[in-house]
Design a protein around this motif. Structure first.
Motif, PDB file in Angstrom:
ATOM      1  N   ASP A  95       0.416  -1.443   0.146  1.00  0.00           N
ATOM      2  CA  ASP A  95      -0.122   0.072   0.263  1.00  0.00           C
ATOM      3  C   ASP A  95       0.919   1.230  -0.027  1.00  0.00           C
ATOM      4  N   GLY A  96       0.791   2.202  -0.845  1.00  0.00           N
ATOM      5  CA  GLY A  96       1.307   3.603  -1.193  1.00  0.00           C
ATOM      6  C   GLY A  96       1.535   3.969   0.212  1.00  0.00           C
ATOM      7  N   GLU A  97       0.672   3.854   1.230  1.00  0.00           N
ATOM      8  CA  GLU A  97       1.305   5.040   2.371  1.00  0.00           C
ATOM      9  C   GLU A  97       1.230   4.083   3.114  1.00  0.00           C
ATOM     10  N   ALA A  98       2.505   2.974   2.788  1.00  0.00           N
ATOM     11  CA  ALA A  98       2.677   2.032   4.107  1.00  0.00           C
ATOM     12  C   ALA A  98       3.685   1.911   3.812  1.00  0.00           C
ATOM     13  N   VAL A  99       4.666   2.868   3.202  1.00  0.00           N
ATOM     14  CA  VAL A  99       6.062   2.962   2.814  1.00  0.00           C
ATOM     15  C   VAL A  99       6.749   2.626   4.091  1.00  0.00           C
ATOM     16  N   GLU A 100       7.122   4.048   5.469  1.00  0.00           N
ATOM     17  CA  GLU A 100       7.961   4.233   6.381  1.00  0.00           C
ATOM     18  C   GLU A 100       7.321   2.814   6.916  1.00  0.00           C
ATOM     19  N   GLU A 101       5.630   2.333   7.089  1.00  0.00           N
ATOM     20  CA  GLU A 101       6.057   1.428   8.662  1.00  0.00           C
ATOM     21  C   GLU A 101       6.598   0.048   7.917  1.00  0.00           C
ATOM     22  N   PHE A 102       6.549  -0.081   6.221  1.00  0.00           N
ATOM     23  CA  PHE A 102       7.266  -1.209   5.958  1.00  0.00           C
ATOM     24  C   PHE A 102       8.544  -1.420   6.183  1.00  0.00           C
ATOM     25  N   VAL A 103       9.301   0.251   6.071  1.00  0.00           N
ATOM     26  CA  VAL A 103      10.673   0.005   6.320  1.00  0.00           C
ATOM     27  C   VAL A 103      10.889  -0.311   7.425  1.00  0.00           C
ATOM     28  N   ARG A 104       9.992   0.499   8.648  1.00  0.00           N
ATOM     29  CA  ARG A 104      10.323   0.603   9.687  1.00  0.00           C
ATOM     30  C   ARG A 104      10.803  -1.044  10.140  1.00  0.00           C
TER      31      ARG A 104
END
Length: 188
Positions: A95-104
C-alpha cells in the motif's frame, strides 16, 4: 545514492551471463551481476549499477527492463554485495501510504534475523513510482538478501522467531511478494 536495477534477457549463447558479467564489471558503475537460480528464466540476468549506469552495448542483451531504486535503511555505503551464497531478490508491492511503516518493520526484524540465521540483508530499495503504481495507490520495494544456501533460506522461514513475528506484521501491508533466487557472478 540511487541505483539502476536491470532485468536482462540474453541470447542463447551458452556463456551469456559470464560474458555479460565480464563486460559490465569492467565499468565503474556496476555493483553486481546476478545469474538465475530459481524463479528467473534461464536466459535472464540481473544487474545493479549506480544511478546513471547503463547496459547499452553489453554482449548478448536482447531486451531489458530498468528500475530506478533508492536505498532505504540499507545499503548505507556503496559497497557491492558480498560474494558467495545465494541472493534472494524479493519484490514487494505494498500500500502506497505504508512505505515508512514497512521500512521501519524491516529494520526492526533484521537484527534478530541476521543473528539467528547465516544471512545478510544487502539492501531494501524503494522503486521509483511508475504510472501503474500511481493508478493503484501502490509502491514497490526490492529486498536483496544473501543466504548461505537455499537450505538456510528454508530454515529462516521459522515462524517462531522474533523476526518472523515482525515480518508477519509487515505482511499485512503487502499486496504481493515475489521472491526469486540467484547467484552473484564473480568479478574477474
Amino acid at each position: 545514492m540511487d541505483y539502476e536495477y536491470f532485468q536482462v534477457t540474453l541470447g542463447r549463447e551458452r556463456a551469456a551471463q559470464k560474458e555479460l558479467a565480464g563486460h559490465l564489471y569492467a565499468q565503474a558503475s556496476t555493483r553486481a551481476v546476478f545469474a538465475p537460480l530459481l524463479g528467473f528464466a534461464s536466459d535472464q540476468a540481473l544487474v545493479l549499477t549506480v544511478a546513471g549506469g547503463d547496459i547499452a552495448g553489453a554482449p548478448g542483451v536482447v531486451a531489458s527492463e530498468r528500475h530506478r531504486l533508492s536505498p532505504t535503511l540499507r545499503p548505507t555505503d556503496d559497497k557491492p554485495p558480498l560474494p558467495g551464497g545465494i541472493y534472494v531478490h524479493n519484490w514487494f508491492t505494498i500500500d502506497g501510504e505504508a512505505v515508512e511503516e514497512f521500512v521501519r518493520l524491516s529494520g526492526e526484524a533484521w537484527p534478530d534475523f541476521e543473528r539467528r540465521f547465516e544471512t545478510k540483508i544487502h539492501g531494501l530499495f524503494l522503486a521509483q513510482e511508475n504510472a501503474a503504481d500511481r493508478a493503484s495507490g501502490a509502491r514497490r520495494l526490492l529486498l536483496m538478501t544473501r543466504y548461505r544456501d537455499l537450505g538456510e533460506w528454508q530454515v529462516s522461514r521459522d515462524p517462531t522467531s522474533d523476526a518472523m513475528q515482525v515480518f508477519l506484521r509487515r505482511r499485512e501491508l503487502t499486496r504481493v511478494s515475489l521472491a526469486r533466487a540467484c547467484v552473484l557472478m564473480p568479478r574477474g
